[in-house]
Design an enzyme around this catalytic site. Sequence first.
Site, mmCIF file in Angstrom:
data_model
loop_
_atom_site.group_PDB
_atom_site.id
_atom_site.type_symbol
_atom_site.label_atom_id
_atom_site.label_comp_id
_atom_site.label_asym_id
_atom_site.label_seq_id
_atom_site.Cartn_x
_atom_site.Cartn_y
_atom_site.Cartn_z
ATOM 1 N N PHE A 327 -17.624 20.764 26.829
ATOM 2 C CA PHE A 327 -16.678 19.787 27.399
ATOM 3 C C PHE A 327 -17.430 18.475 27.476
ATOM 4 O O PHE A 327 -18.408 18.378 28.210
ATOM 5 C CB PHE A 327 -16.232 20.210 28.803
ATOM 6 C CG PHE A 327 -15.333 19.224 29.519
ATOM 7 C CD1 PHE A 327 -14.022 19.577 29.834
ATOM 8 C CD2 PHE A 327 -15.783 17.956 29.909
ATOM 9 C CE1 PHE A 327 -13.183 18.687 30.507
ATOM 10 C CE2 PHE A 327 -14.942 17.061 30.569
ATOM 11 C CZ PHE A 327 -13.644 17.435 30.872
ATOM 12 N N GLU A 328 -17.022 17.493 26.721
ATOM 13 C CA GLU A 328 -17.618 16.181 26.903
ATOM 14 C C GLU A 328 -16.625 15.133 26.423
ATOM 15 O O GLU A 328 -15.889 15.354 25.468
ATOM 16 C CB GLU A 328 -18.971 16.028 26.191
ATOM 17 C CG GLU A 328 -18.941 16.179 24.699
ATOM 18 C CD GLU A 328 -20.315 15.980 24.018
ATOM 19 O OE1 GLU A 328 -21.302 15.701 24.701
ATOM 20 O OE2 GLU A 328 -20.360 16.112 22.787
#
Length: 434
Positions: A327-328
């Site tokens: 997740f980024e």
Amino acid sequence: KNLKPISDSTPQPPPQSLLESESGTGTKGITEEEEEDTYETKGYQIKRQDVKFKYINPNGKKGTKQEVQAQHDELYNKVLTKEIHEPKDFNIESIRPPSPDMLSKYKHANATIVALVRNHEFGAIGRTIRKFEKSFNEKFNYPYTLINDVPFSDKFKDRIQAFTKSPVEFVTIPEELWSKPDSIDVEKQTTEMNIMAEHNVAYAKMESYHNMCRFYSGNMFNLPELQKYKYYWRIEPHVEFYTSINYDIFKYLEGTKKVYGFTISLYDISETVKTLWTETLKFLNTGDNYKYINKNGAFQWLLSDTQLPENNQIAGGYSTCHFWSNFEIVDMDFLRSEAYTAWFNHLDSTGKFYYERWGDAPVHSMGLALFADKSKVHWFRDVGYFHDPYYNCPKTSHTRGCEPGQFSKWDHLNDQNCMASWIDYSIDDLDAIY
Ligand code: GDP
Ligand code: MN
């Protein structure tokens, strides 16, 4: 209420026992004299002195490793179980979703949702997209960019388009951005990979995994198809979203000029990044590269050694703390910057994406800690998220499917959580942001 009970003191000289001499193999050192090129954050310093960067940690947590762990667990739990709302440092009302009938006319931020996936993963990435749509994207319809090292099959393309109304672009990575460079010494690679495998390093001998880490670290944002975008949000197969996101996250980053958003911060397998920090120090001490350092970097989080001192030791002074990159949300201008590019080129020249197993997560994270202002790196505390085996589970009125405050599927993994260190060292005023 101040949620930072531990490290809020002013910098003090380190106790004599923490001092380490400059000689020896470590990168740790201490200097007495104050100099111009000193970067300091709450007592943590990186100094330029001739050819060496040094740091000191005068405010290391007191107590045994177990006591530090208990303090960190308590802090983490306290922060995550306090009911929170949306970020307070931006006018969220101004970035609400459009009404459904206006959706087709919505003016998007310059952003795309990306995933690197293999053809056989169509089911798993499809399920992720379905959950992601429900949590966020059906309210905004941001376009997807799906990326593969081989062409996507027709079956894959047909299946995926059924999960979203947003446009989906299918990208095949040019060979030179994906494959192992010719400069890699294959014999050395085999030897080193075998050693890592003996140490039970996951994916040690899987070359495609090394390709993937190198690609995400330094080449992905150079894909021709991504040049038109400024921001990407990375997703992966087999992840969960537990909260309903009712503001445009990309516009939040844009409006606050933040360069990076994450949900989970954890320690890495130190054997995979044994010399990432020492190679970085070599880079910083070459020519005038030290100029790239941001005075407000997250040095303390990057270099702390209180919770898992053994990680710091194996990784040559790097805490191994990183943002989990599955997740980024990233401003690619940061990754495309002169500082990041020059540093990545140095890292790549060492061949250690193959001789070690440098991950894209520690590479992105170290780059951010050094070259970005830590206040521009945002913890999306309000976004409930899971990638096996770790959670970010906030207490909100609409959290469904996870236990607020829980970090891992198994309690014995709680010591892998680096978030307390981020809260302690890198967030100036928690209550002003969340
Ligand atoms: P982990 O989370 O570190 O265990 O790694 P994953 O197996 O989840 O891989 C990270 C991401 O890269 C996922 O989105 C995978 O689908 C993708 N990925 C990994 N290896 C390859 C590969 O060889 N080719 C392609 N196209 N995608 C890959
Ligand atoms: Mn994964």
